[in-house]
Write a protein that holds these residues in place. Structure first.
Motif, mmCIF file in Angstrom:
data_model
loop_
_atom_site.group_PDB
_atom_site.id
_atom_site.type_symbol
_atom_site.label_atom_id
_atom_site.label_comp_id
_atom_site.label_asym_id
_atom_site.label_seq_id
_atom_site.Cartn_x
_atom_site.Cartn_y
_atom_site.Cartn_z
ATOM 1 N N PRO A 228 0.727 -1.198 -0.033
ATOM 2 C CA PRO A 228 -0.159 0.031 -0.135
ATOM 3 C C PRO A 228 0.940 1.331 -0.193
ATOM 4 O O PRO A 228 1.869 1.430 0.774
ATOM 5 C CB PRO A 228 -0.794 -0.140 1.409
ATOM 6 N N THR A 229 0.497 2.165 -1.021
ATOM 7 C CA THR A 229 1.561 3.363 -1.018
ATOM 8 C C THR A 229 0.506 4.648 -1.303
ATOM 9 O O THR A 229 -0.557 4.500 -2.111
ATOM 10 C CB THR A 229 2.302 3.062 -2.131
ATOM 11 N N LEU A 230 0.920 5.667 -0.829
ATOM 12 C CA LEU A 230 0.560 6.820 -1.439
ATOM 13 C C LEU A 230 1.340 7.758 -2.044
ATOM 14 O O LEU A 230 2.466 7.951 -1.638
ATOM 15 C CB LEU A 230 0.070 7.982 -0.113
ATOM 16 N N VAL A 231 0.762 7.962 -3.180
ATOM 17 C CA VAL A 231 1.789 8.937 -4.419
ATOM 18 C C VAL A 231 1.556 10.339 -4.405
ATOM 19 O O VAL A 231 0.034 10.507 -4.390
ATOM 20 C CB VAL A 231 1.578 8.138 -5.596
ATOM 21 N N VAL A 232 2.322 11.277 -4.186
ATOM 22 C CA VAL A 232 1.860 12.653 -3.892
ATOM 23 C C VAL A 232 2.739 13.134 -5.176
ATOM 24 O O VAL A 232 3.779 13.142 -5.386
ATOM 25 C CB VAL A 232 2.622 13.112 -2.716
ATOM 26 N N ALA A 233 1.852 13.841 -6.024
ATOM 27 C CA ALA A 233 2.520 14.498 -7.252
ATOM 28 C C ALA A 233 1.840 16.096 -7.374
ATOM 29 O O ALA A 233 0.712 16.275 -7.147
ATOM 30 C CB ALA A 233 2.112 13.721 -8.622
ATOM 31 N N GLY A 234 2.705 16.979 -7.690
ATOM 32 C CA GLY A 234 2.325 18.121 -8.219
ATOM 33 C C GLY A 234 1.874 18.490 -9.598
ATOM 34 O O GLY A 234 2.737 17.862 -10.570
ATOM 35 N N ASP A 235 0.867 18.896 -9.993
ATOM 36 C CA ASP A 235 0.437 19.017 -11.398
ATOM 37 C C ASP A 235 1.214 20.002 -12.058
ATOM 38 O O ASP A 235 0.731 19.991 -13.263
ATOM 39 C CB ASP A 235 -1.161 19.277 -11.467
ATOM 40 N N GLN A 236 2.065 20.754 -11.672
ATOM 41 C CA GLN A 236 3.113 21.673 -12.114
ATOM 42 C C GLN A 236 4.457 21.211 -12.195
ATOM 43 O O GLN A 236 5.318 21.833 -12.677
ATOM 44 C CB GLN A 236 3.000 23.004 -11.560
ATOM 45 N N LEU B 205 -2.402 11.621 -4.357
ATOM 46 C CA LEU B 205 -2.699 13.081 -3.796
ATOM 47 C C LEU B 205 -1.948 14.030 -4.988
ATOM 48 O O LEU B 205 -0.987 13.840 -5.116
ATOM 49 C CB LEU B 205 -1.766 13.449 -2.589
ATOM 50 N N THR B 206 -2.862 14.414 -5.647
ATOM 51 C CA THR B 206 -2.545 15.597 -6.909
ATOM 52 C C THR B 206 -2.628 16.869 -6.212
ATOM 53 O O THR B 206 -3.867 17.346 -5.757
ATOM 54 C CB THR B 206 -3.316 15.445 -8.079
ATOM 55 N N LEU B 207 -1.430 17.515 -5.852
ATOM 56 C CA LEU B 207 -1.579 19.141 -5.349
ATOM 57 C C LEU B 207 -1.590 20.014 -6.478
ATOM 58 O O LEU B 207 -0.650 19.948 -7.634
ATOM 59 C CB LEU B 207 -0.138 19.054 -4.634
ATOM 60 N N PHE B 208 -2.540 20.921 -6.416
ATOM 61 C CA PHE B 208 -2.909 21.831 -7.572
ATOM 62 C C PHE B 208 -1.826 22.923 -7.506
ATOM 63 O O PHE B 208 -1.609 23.481 -6.373
ATOM 64 C CB PHE B 208 -4.345 22.443 -7.428
ATOM 65 N N GLY B 209 -0.973 23.074 -8.548
ATOM 66 C CA GLY B 209 -0.087 24.224 -8.423
ATOM 67 C C GLY B 209 1.067 24.089 -8.037
ATOM 68 O O GLY B 209 2.267 24.725 -8.162
ATOM 69 N N THR C 113 12.189 13.801 -17.844
ATOM 70 C CA THR C 113 11.270 13.356 -18.660
ATOM 71 C C THR C 113 10.488 14.157 -19.796
ATOM 72 O O THR C 113 10.551 15.309 -19.702
ATOM 73 C CB THR C 113 9.793 12.689 -17.656
ATOM 74 N N VAL C 114 10.007 13.474 -20.770
ATOM 75 C CA VAL C 114 9.386 14.142 -21.976
ATOM 76 C C VAL C 114 7.676 14.104 -21.688
ATOM 77 O O VAL C 114 7.116 14.592 -22.520
ATOM 78 C CB VAL C 114 9.756 13.529 -23.013
ATOM 79 N N ARG C 115 7.482 13.409 -20.479
ATOM 80 C CA ARG C 115 5.875 13.332 -20.421
ATOM 81 C C ARG C 115 5.394 14.482 -19.500
ATOM 82 O O ARG C 115 4.105 14.461 -19.259
ATOM 83 C CB ARG C 115 5.596 11.943 -19.635
ATOM 84 N N GLY C 116 6.145 15.304 -18.924
ATOM 85 C CA GLY C 116 5.505 16.494 -18.004
ATOM 86 C C GLY C 116 5.172 15.742 -16.784
ATOM 87 O O GLY C 116 5.510 14.725 -16.180
ATOM 88 N N ALA C 117 4.176 16.787 -16.076
ATOM 89 C CA ALA C 117 4.025 16.342 -14.751
ATOM 90 C C ALA C 117 3.201 14.780 -14.480
ATOM 91 O O ALA C 117 3.194 14.407 -13.323
ATOM 92 C CB ALA C 117 3.072 17.352 -14.038
ATOM 93 N N GLN C 118 2.498 14.502 -15.463
ATOM 94 C CA GLN C 118 1.884 13.058 -15.371
ATOM 95 C C GLN C 118 2.807 12.210 -15.062
ATOM 96 O O GLN C 118 2.217 10.889 -14.628
ATOM 97 C CB GLN C 118 0.938 12.948 -16.722
ATOM 98 N N TRP C 119 4.080 12.027 -15.231
ATOM 99 C CA TRP C 119 5.082 11.129 -15.433
ATOM 100 C C TRP C 119 5.140 10.583 -13.777
ATOM 101 O O TRP C 119 5.193 9.783 -13.443
ATOM 102 C CB TRP C 119 6.347 11.515 -15.664
ATOM 103 N N HIS C 120 4.981 11.568 -12.887
ATOM 104 C CA HIS C 120 4.955 11.391 -11.474
ATOM 105 C C HIS C 120 3.708 10.599 -10.810
ATOM 106 O O HIS C 120 3.899 10.439 -9.747
ATOM 107 C CB HIS C 120 5.132 12.736 -10.729
ATOM 108 N N THR C 121 2.801 10.320 -11.407
ATOM 109 C CA THR C 121 1.770 9.659 -11.269
ATOM 110 C C THR C 121 1.598 8.175 -11.750
ATOM 111 O O THR C 121 0.920 7.462 -11.253
ATOM 112 C CB THR C 121 0.395 10.112 -11.994
ATOM 113 N N ASP C 122 2.850 7.787 -12.429
ATOM 114 C CA ASP C 122 3.211 6.534 -12.974
ATOM 115 C C ASP C 122 3.272 5.491 -11.759
ATOM 116 O O ASP C 122 2.375 4.311 -11.992
ATOM 117 C CB ASP C 122 4.367 6.212 -13.556
#
Length: 319
Positions: free
Chosen positions: A213-221, A249-253, A228-237
């Motif tokens: 079980p894991t919580l992934v925390v990623a900033g949408d910017q 957890l996607t953090l806005f901004g 990476t060439v995939r932008g912020a989405q890469w950190h949600t992999d």
């Protein structure tokens, strides 16, 4: 109350914290002995443990046992023992660039965390205020950026060693939950050509075996264009590609510093935001609390509080 601040009643009041560093664990097979910082509440027993792996930023001392005070201090003040190693990749060690494993020591980093778990008796001897107070059945790992890669390996992700082609498995069954903060995503064509050539261990990251079980925390910017060439989405992999119970957890901004989690008022934070840091503190604490103590409703309460405001700091998805 600031509309962008989670209400304080999602957690209990903080308690005083003791912090001891460096605690030295002998490591004759390592370039230098392993130094760690241990932070813990001054009172209480049966304390769960968080292993916290530092990233690899521009500042010298943030990438060591001296970094990440906003997280380590908060978690310790709310009932966890936090253990932070100085990995061989830390510039504070000034190792010869020709040291095996340089520059990022991806394998050694994960082995550091296993060495910490193997050495809990030594840590208790070095910090007598902790003796008999650890709950060794409740262990979590957290990591930011390159530390997130380290944590993902301990949680079950695999890769192929670029030196010998062997599949590498470094999962540790003693670790029951994890938090990945702005962690690297998949390899292959998602990487920039420079990273694929210079850091080939990132090419073969496989999250399909990361079942813990894991919580992934990623900033949408968090574009991370140097990686990476995939932008912020890469950190949600790690959320999208890993099986089992996961939350995102996607953090806005938010950019790579997630508001400033690596240190207070540090120059390398490009998105400094105290309210965002407070949200990361509380949500990560709540997630680990509920994962390590089944039936605890801290995580649900924190998610409800995040969604309740008129201008939320982020969004939580779970599967």
């Amino acid at each position: 109350m600031n509309d962008k601040t989670l209400p304080i009643d999602t957690v209990g009041p903080p308690t005083p914290v003791l912090s001891v560093a460096p605690v030295v664990l002998p490591a004759p097979d390592r370039a230098v002995d392993l130094q760690v910082r241990v932070s813990a509440p001054v009172t209480g027993g049966d304390l769960p443990v968080i292993l916290l792996s530092h990233g690899q930023g521009y500042s010298h001392h943030l990438s060591s046992l001296d970094g990440y005070a906003p997280l380590a201090g908060y978690w310790a003040a709310h009932g966890f023992v936090v253990i932070q190693p100085t990995h061989l990749s830390s510039t504070t060690l000034r190792l010869d660039p020709g040291t095996p494993g340089a520059p990022l020591y991806w394998r050694s980093r994960a082995e550091d965390m296993r060495r910490v778990l193997d050495g809990l008796d030594l840590i208790e001897d070095a910090v007598p205020q902790l003796r008999g107070r650890l709950d060794r059945s409740r262990v979590a790992v957290a990591g930011h950026s390159m530390g997130g890669h380290t944590a993902s390996l301990l949680l079950g992700a695999r890769l192929t060693d670029p030196d010998d082609g062997a599949e590498v498995t470094l999962a540790d069954p003693r670790i029951r939950a994890g938090v990945l903060l702005a962690a690297p995503g998949r390899g292959g064509d998602a990487l920039t050509p420079a990273v694929a050539e210079g850091l080939p261990f990132l090419l073969t990251t496989d999250f399909s075996t990361m079942t813990t079980p894991t919580l992934v925390v990623a900033g949408d910017q968090d574009e991370s264009t140097h990686l990476t060439v995939r932008g912020a989405q890469w950190h949600t992999d790690p959320y999208l590609l890993a099986p089992g119970r996961k939350s995102l957890l996607t953090l806005f901004g938010a950019e790579h510093g997630l508001g400033g989690i690596s240190g207070y008022d540090v120059a390398e934070t490009t998105d400094e935001n105290p309210e965002r840091v407070a949200a990361v503190q509380r949500l990560t604490w709540a997630y680990l609390r509920s994962e390590l103590y089944p039936g605890d409703r801290a995580w649900q309460a924190a998610c409800d509080a995040l969604a309740a405001g008129p201008d939320p700091l982020g969004r939580v998805d779970s599967k």
